[in-house]
Scaffold this active site. Structure first.
Site: not given
Length: 314
Positions: A115, A179
């Site tokens: 992705h 993140h």
């Protein structure tokens, strides 16, 4: 010729754990605006810098950088699947040019991507197969990692090569910002996970892939409720980083070590090196100006979510 650039965070959690509708509408509007600017630019070639999440690259051979002379997206988390339209001769020429410039770039004629590559092509171009693409993997999770300086030099080398092509080139950077989702680490892995990280994870059974994806979804749901469950997002760092890019000061990042970056913003923040490579690449085309800056921390996607464009002025 002119060049355009767009850097965009990605998240496998899009559509699985989404923020409030007003936030989702805001993000979708930002992406739609970027898509319109890119369509107006009408790129003839895309250079896509993106990471992997142990779906295509493993510890059997883990290069810092790899150019896909052939590449296929696996369609994880419902992302687009299929072959990327890589112009083989152009990719080979790019690899030779980058190597001649002193950067040790690996190549793959059967690169498997996830992705991280598929989302920007879907979101910004409408699909995997819309424009010829040179897919460039930058290792963002598997230590030892490339540093900012080497990544910048990679981008500069690819920028110099593409600036000679007499084509409208679109540079895409995919990933970040701050993140740290639940990504396995070789040093902490049990025997089964170690085997997966050493290469058997390339062809996961569907049931195991579903369990893996569910773990990430569950982690996101917990993070929304309690942001102490994972490394916190760091909006201050994210915005400072974007400002450095906008001001053309990426060389200052050379002094930031990988260990510092992990501590400041999370172990998966190394994906921002795709942004550094993209900005270094467009700099080879001459003067440029940034536009379309957007940032918002989105716990549901376990990401400081950023979007930033730039266009050449010559």
């Amino acid at each position: 010729m002119h060049a355009y650039l767009h850097c965009l965070s990605h998240s496998p959690l899009v559509g699985y754990v989404d923020p409030a509708q007003e936030v989702l509408d805001e993000v979708n509007g930002v992406i739609a605006s970027a898509r319109e600017r890119i369509a107006a630019f009408s790129p003839e070639l895309v250079v896509l810098f993106a990471p992997d999440h142990y779906n295509g690259f493993f510890y059997d051979v883990m290069p810092p950088f790899c150019l896909g002379v052939g590449a296929t997206a696996i369609g994880d988390f419902g992302s687009a699947a299929g072959e990327l339209p890589v112009p083989v001769e152009l990719a080979e020429a790019c690899a030779h040019a980058v190597m001649k410039s002193g950067i040790d770039l690996a190549v793959s004629y059967c690169m498997q991507v996830d992705h991280g590559f598929a989302q920007p092509l879907e979101f910004l171009l409408g699909g995997l197969d819309k424009v010829p693409v040179l897919p460039v993997f930058i290792n963002g999770v598997a230590t030892p990692l490339p540093g900012f300086q080497r990544t910048r030099m990679l981008g500069e080398a690819i920028g110099r090569f593409t600036s000679t092509l007499n084509k409208r080139v679109l540079f895409l950077g995919s990933g970040g910002l701050s993140h740290q989702p639940p990504v396995p680490e070789l040093a902490k892995a049990d025997a089964h996970m170690r085997d997966r990280l050493l290469g058997s994870g390339k062809d996961l059974p569907a049931s195991e892939r579903e369990l893996r994806q569910q773990r990430v979804i569950s982690a996101a749901e917990k993070f929304v409720e309690d942001q102490r469950t994972l490394h916190p997002l760091n909006p201050i760092w994210d915005n400072q980083f974007m400002t450095l890019l906008e001001q053309g000061r990426i060389q200052e990042l050379d002094a930031v070590s990988n260990e510092e970056l992990s501590a400041i913003a999370g172990k998966s923040t190394h994906e921002i090196k795709t942004w550094v490579a993209a900005f270094a690449a467009i700099s080879a085309f001459g003067n440029w100006r940034s536009e379309g800056r957007y940032y918002r921390p989105i716990p549901e996607w376990i990401a400081g979510f950023g979007s930033l464009s730039a266009r050449t002025e010559n």
